[in-house]
Write an enzyme that holds these catalytic residues in place. Structure first.
Site, PDB file in Angstrom:
ATOM      1  N   GLY A 266       0.644  -1.696   0.006  1.00 15.07           N
ATOM      2  CA  GLY A 266       0.167   0.152   0.246  1.00 15.07           C
ATOM      3  C   GLY A 266       0.745   1.821  -0.149  1.00 15.07           C
ATOM      4  O   GLY A 266       2.090   1.462  -0.065  1.00 15.07           O
ATOM      5  N   VAL A 267       0.329   2.234  -0.066  1.00 14.32           N
ATOM      6  CA  VAL A 267       1.189   3.983  -0.223  1.00 14.32           C
ATOM      7  C   VAL A 267       1.645   3.860   1.367  1.00 14.32           C
ATOM      8  O   VAL A 267       1.147   3.722   2.348  1.00 14.32           O
ATOM      9  CB  VAL A 267      -0.012   4.823  -0.842  1.00 14.32           C
ATOM     10  N   GLY A 268       2.055   4.961   1.306  1.00 20.68           N
ATOM     11  CA  GLY A 268       2.755   5.119   2.920  1.00 20.68           C
ATOM     12  C   GLY A 268       3.957   5.380   3.319  1.00 20.68           C
ATOM     13  O   GLY A 268       4.532   4.241   2.977  1.00 20.68           O
ATOM     14  N   ASN A 269       4.309   5.556   3.837  1.00 23.47           N
ATOM     15  CA  ASN A 269       5.781   5.460   4.565  1.00 23.47           C
ATOM     16  C   ASN A 269       6.392   3.724   5.708  1.00 23.47           C
ATOM     17  O   ASN A 269       7.178   3.791   5.646  1.00 23.47           O
ATOM     18  CB  ASN A 269       5.920   6.137   6.062  1.00 23.47           C
ATOM     19  N   GLU A 291       0.034  -2.280  -6.592  1.00 29.53           N
ATOM     20  CA  GLU A 291      -1.109  -0.997  -7.741  1.00 29.53           C
ATOM     21  C   GLU A 291      -0.129   0.148  -7.927  1.00 29.53           C
ATOM     22  O   GLU A 291      -0.336   0.885  -8.968  1.00 29.53           O
ATOM     23  CB  GLU A 291      -2.097  -0.462  -6.601  1.00 29.53           C
ATOM     24  N   ILE A 361      -6.873   2.305   9.987  1.00 25.41           N
ATOM     25  CA  ILE A 361      -7.234   3.424  10.807  1.00 25.41           C
ATOM     26  C   ILE A 361      -7.064   3.114  11.528  1.00 25.41           C
ATOM     27  O   ILE A 361      -6.781   3.198  12.865  1.00 25.41           O
ATOM     28  CB  ILE A 361      -8.340   3.828   9.781  1.00 25.41           C
ATOM     29  N   ASN A 381      -9.222   9.210   3.550  1.00 22.38           N
ATOM     30  CA  ASN A 381      -8.726   9.266   1.891  1.00 22.38           C
ATOM     31  C   ASN A 381      -9.884   7.692   0.932  1.00 22.38           C
ATOM     32  O   ASN A 381     -11.001   8.685   1.102  1.00 22.38           O
ATOM     33  CB  ASN A 381      -7.777   8.603   1.689  1.00 22.38           C
ATOM     34  N   GLY A 385      -7.410   0.705  -3.517  1.00 18.80           N
ATOM     35  CA  GLY A 385      -7.366  -0.756  -3.609  1.00 18.80           C
ATOM     36  C   GLY A 385      -6.894  -2.058  -2.570  1.00 18.80           C
ATOM     37  O   GLY A 385      -6.803  -2.881  -2.524  1.00 18.80           O
TER      38      GLY A 385
HETATM   39  N1  COA Z   1      -8.238   7.305  14.123  1.00 23.52           N
HETATM   40  C1  COA Z   1      -7.949   8.827  13.992  1.00 23.52           C
HETATM   41  N2  COA Z   1      -7.145   8.987  13.551  1.00 23.52           N
HETATM   42  C2  COA Z   1      -6.118   8.144  13.125  1.00 23.52           C
HETATM   43  C3  COA Z   1      -5.845   6.710  13.391  1.00 23.52           C
HETATM   44  C4  COA Z   1      -7.334   6.436  14.171  1.00 23.52           C
HETATM   45  N3  COA Z   1      -7.147   5.255  14.504  1.00 23.52           N
HETATM   46  N4  COA Z   1      -5.248   6.089  12.579  1.00 23.52           N
HETATM   47  C5  COA Z   1      -4.196   7.025  11.806  1.00 23.52           C
HETATM   48  N5  COA Z   1      -4.750   8.239  12.170  1.00 23.52           N
HETATM   49  C6  COA Z   1      -5.095   9.969  11.500  1.00 23.52           C
HETATM   50  C7  COA Z   1      -3.615  10.338  11.621  1.00 23.52           C
HETATM   51  O1  COA Z   1      -3.268  10.499  13.657  1.00 23.52           O
HETATM   52  C8  COA Z   1      -3.237  10.952  11.078  1.00 23.52           C
HETATM   53  O2  COA Z   1      -4.079  12.136  10.929  1.00 23.52           O
HETATM   54  P1  COA Z   1      -3.452  13.866  10.387  1.00 23.52           P
HETATM   55  O3  COA Z   1      -3.200  13.563   8.575  1.00 23.52           O
HETATM   56  O4  COA Z   1      -4.378  14.545  11.153  1.00 23.52           O
HETATM   57  O5  COA Z   1      -1.850  13.737  10.895  1.00 23.52           O
HETATM   58  C9  COA Z   1      -3.980  10.310   9.213  1.00 23.52           C
HETATM   59  O6  COA Z   1      -5.058   9.477   9.979  1.00 23.52           O
HETATM   60  C10 COA Z   1      -3.514   9.124   8.701  1.00 23.52           C
HETATM   61  O7  COA Z   1      -2.512   8.495   9.704  1.00 23.52           O
HETATM   62  P2  COA Z   1      -1.244   7.761   9.520  1.00 23.52           P
HETATM   63  O8  COA Z   1      -0.425   7.679  10.550  1.00 23.52           O
HETATM   64  O9  COA Z   1      -0.464   8.910   8.560  1.00 23.52           O
HETATM   65  O10 COA Z   1      -0.864   7.410   8.275  1.00 23.52           O
HETATM   66  P3  COA Z   1      -0.830   6.368   5.825  1.00 23.52           P
HETATM   67  O11 COA Z   1      -0.439   8.176   5.866  1.00 23.52           O
HETATM   68  O12 COA Z   1      -0.166   4.923   7.054  1.00 23.52           O
HETATM   69  O13 COA Z   1      -2.456   6.053   6.063  1.00 23.52           O
HETATM   70  C11 COA Z   1      -4.393   5.032   5.732  1.00 23.52           C
HETATM   71  C12 COA Z   1      -3.253   5.432   6.838  1.00 23.52           C
HETATM   72  C13 COA Z   1      -5.022   4.311   6.923  1.00 23.52           C
HETATM   73  C14 COA Z   1      -5.093   6.604   6.011  1.00 23.52           C
HETATM   74  C15 COA Z   1      -4.016   4.864   4.719  1.00 23.52           C
HETATM   75  O14 COA Z   1      -2.762   3.203   4.873  1.00 23.52           O
HETATM   76  C16 COA Z   1      -5.442   4.861   3.629  1.00 23.52           C
HETATM   77  O15 COA Z   1      -5.747   5.684   3.361  1.00 23.52           O
HETATM   78  N6  COA Z   1      -5.503   3.789   3.977  1.00 23.52           N
HETATM   79  C17 COA Z   1      -6.607   3.112   2.152  1.00 23.52           C
HETATM   80  C18 COA Z   1      -6.172   2.815   1.230  1.00 23.52           C
HETATM   81  C19 COA Z   1      -5.213   1.899   0.970  1.00 23.52           C
HETATM   82  O16 COA Z   1      -5.101   1.479   1.963  1.00 23.52           O
HETATM   83  N7  COA Z   1      -4.445   2.100  -0.584  1.00 23.52           N
HETATM   84  C20 COA Z   1      -3.688   1.143  -0.810  1.00 23.52           C
HETATM   85  C21 COA Z   1      -4.520   0.013  -1.671  1.00 23.52           C
HETATM   86  S1  COA Z   1      -3.177  -0.257  -2.785  1.00 23.52           S
END
Ligand code: COA
Length: 502
Positions: A266-269, A291, A361, A381, A385
């Site tokens: 997936g995307v992200g750090n 993806e 999340i 978001n 995928g």
């Molecule tokens: N409750 C409330 N907020 C939460 C949380 C929770 N349990 N977990 C994370 N957050 C918040 C973080 O604090 C952060 O907030 P900010 O933007 O205000 O700083 C935000 O959500 C993003 O979290 P982060 O820790 O930076 O995670 P990330 O960049 O790794 O993203 C998802 C995590 C779930 C949002 C991201 O993976 C996603 O959009 N997934 C769905 C789509 C996907 O999986 N795509 C890949 C498929 S190929």
């Protein structure tokens, strides 16, 4: 030198402002663009200005905006800022767009990425009025070389009544040959998709374009929105190490070959940390059916660890994007960019035995996962995928830090506040606390393992207390819940700012 080799197409070159006049209030528009790659750079801004002028005159002007996935501030952000979007699908991550969705200004339908194109083709989303597609160049014959993402472009070009092309001179001409454009048909006429290994090519290097529907061509020279990765933090490194140990054990147990199975990341750090870990780890001759192509994969191609990666788009840092543009011919031998109906296709994912790894999340004690909603209601978001891969993967993993918002939120909760991936689909959950392998376990066995291995120690006693109460009060012993308290963690956070008890 112009990137448009065809005289016919050159005759349609105009400014973005002129081209924007082909889009009207109520239109459904299919845009290119996927994770900040390959979105149109000029038309959205010009359209936003046209929408704003109409609003200033007191006139209605909103469009339905369909894309591949997320785009950029000058696309989603610009159109959302002028309240120009009535309906958005299938995925977004722009802060302004997100706020408009959560404020109720724009509707949003969070569709599985692999479903979005076929649904438009089938007509579930109505007639498509316009396609606005970025390409790298137009050949003398009038076909187009795709740019840094494919997404749903093949479907939008097939279905739209009017086509607007943006020819972006920033994209490397050496992208030619990297793409594999293969379109599905309608149910009833579809054949098996003949992909038996991640690098297999089954389609064309170009988009075929119906000239009669082309109304405008715009020339641009602008880079993609390439966002730098944050430096890897300790949590991301720990989670990546746990996943790599897990994979090594799968090999040892004979459940996976020693060069692993195609990875989806997936995307992200955290996802990028996993790729860095793989690059430094013992596995060789790896493949990826995923993806997006991220920095870590480019590094793995350079080091020789990754033989081939199939995806639909790039999602690179500015540094890696420059490297890609300078050496696209070389990388093209290892990368295939496909339409998202193929890169994310359940049939292919299942056949190849993909190992999926996505962010979340929150997860609940029984293994259900919420990828999209904060506290049940607020869209972050979208599912992207993650569902395409999770349900169809050989092994499906979710990764997250165990805490969010300085420890006021636990990523492990009694019951998720929104369901994206059910307990039936989720096999492995990993936080910096540890890994829970849920395969073969009943719900109650899963709960014990997730609490013990993945929850943060600050929340373990509260989760154990919930499970005990649920066991005592529930009307069945299979998946015990105390419905009055199942969302107690979320309620406490909304009331007091913390999931902890006062
Ligand atoms: N409750 C409330 N907020 C939460 C949380 C929770 N349990 N977990 C994370 N957050 C918040 C973080 O604090 C952060 O907030 P900010 O933007 O205000 O700083 C935000 O959500 C993003 O979290 P982060 O820790 O930076 O995670 P990330 O960049 O790794 O993203 C998802 C995590 C779930 C949002 C991201 O993976 C996603 O959009 N997934 C769905 C789509 C996907 O999986 N795509 C890949 C498929 S190929």
């Amino acid at each position: 030198m112009s990137r448009i080799a065809s005289d016919k197409y050159r005759s349609k070159v105009m400014s973005a402002e002129e081209a924007a006049k082909f889009i009207n209030n109520g239109d459904r528009v299919g845009f290119s663009g996927f994770t900040g790659a390959g979105y149109p750079k000029a038309l959205p801004d010009a359209l936003a200005a046209r929408i704003k002028e109409a609003h200033d005159r007191g006139e209605e002007f909103k469009i339905a905006s369909y894309t591949g996935a997320s785009t950029a501030p000058e696309h989603d952000g610009a159109l959302a800022a002028v309240d120009g979007i009535s309906m958005r699908m299938p995925y977004q991550s722009d802060p302004i767009m997100r706020n408009k969705i959560n404020a109720g200004v724009s509707e949003y339908n969070d569709v599985h990425l692999s479903h979005s194109g076929p649904q438009v083709r089938a007509g579930f989303w109505g007639e498509l009025d316009v396609a606005v597609i970025e390409v790298t160049a137009i050949t003398e014959e009038g076909t187009a070389i795709p740019s840094s993402s494919v997404g749903n472009n093949n479907v939008y070009l097939e279905k739209a009544q009017r086509i607007i092309l943006e020819v972006n001179a920033w994209q490397s001409l050496d992208l030619e040959g990297m793409h594999d454009i293969y379109s599905m048909g309608l149910p009833g006429s579809n054949k098996a998709i003949p992909i038996n290994s991640p690098g297999e090519r089954i389609g064309s290097r170009y988009y075929d374009i119906d000239w009669d529907r082309v109304v405008a061509v715009i020339e641009t020279d602008a880079e993609d929105r390439n966002t730098p990765f944050k430096p890897l933090d300790q949590d991301s490194k720990t989670i990546a190490e746990e996943l790599l140990d897990f994979l090594a054990n799968e090999v040892k147990q004979g459940r996976m070959p020693k060069d692993l199975l195609p990875m989806q990341s997936g995307v992200g750090n955290i996802a990028n940390a996993v790729l860095v870990g793989l690059n430094n780890g013992p596995f060789e001759r790896l493949t990826s059916y995923t993806e997006v192509i991220q920095d870590g994969m480019v590094d793995m191609i350079d080091s020789g660890k990754l033989l081939v990666a199939s995806a639909t788009a790039f999602s690179l840092s500015p540094e890696a994007a420059t490297r890609m543009n300078d050496n696209a011919k070389h990388y093209g031998r290892h990368i295939v960019l496909r339409p998202q109906e193929i890169s994310n296709n359940p049939e292919v994912i299942r056949r190849l035995g993909v190992v999926s790894c996505n962010g979340m999340i929150e997860a609940d004690i029984y293994g259900n996962v919420n990828s999209t909603h904060i506290m049940g209601s607020r869209m972050q978001n979208g599912i992207g995928g993650s569902g395409d891969f999770t349900r169809n993967a050989y092994i499906s993993c979710f990764v997250s830090p165990s805490l969010a918002k300085n420890g006021d939120i636990s990523a492990i909760v009694p019951m998720v506040s929104h369901h994206d991936h059910t307990e039936h689909d989720v096999q492995v959950i990993i936080t910096e606390q540890g890994l829970a392998d849920l395969r073969g376990l009943s719900p109650k066995q899963r709960a014990k393992k997730i609490i013990a291995n993945c929850a943060h120690p600050d929340y373990r006693p509260l989760l154990e207390e919930y499970l005990e109460q649920a066991n005592a009060k529930a009307n069945g012993a299979h998946t015990p819940h105390d419905l009055a308290e199942a969302h107690g963690f979320h309620r406490r956070f909304l009331e007091s700012g913390s999931m902890k008890k006062a």
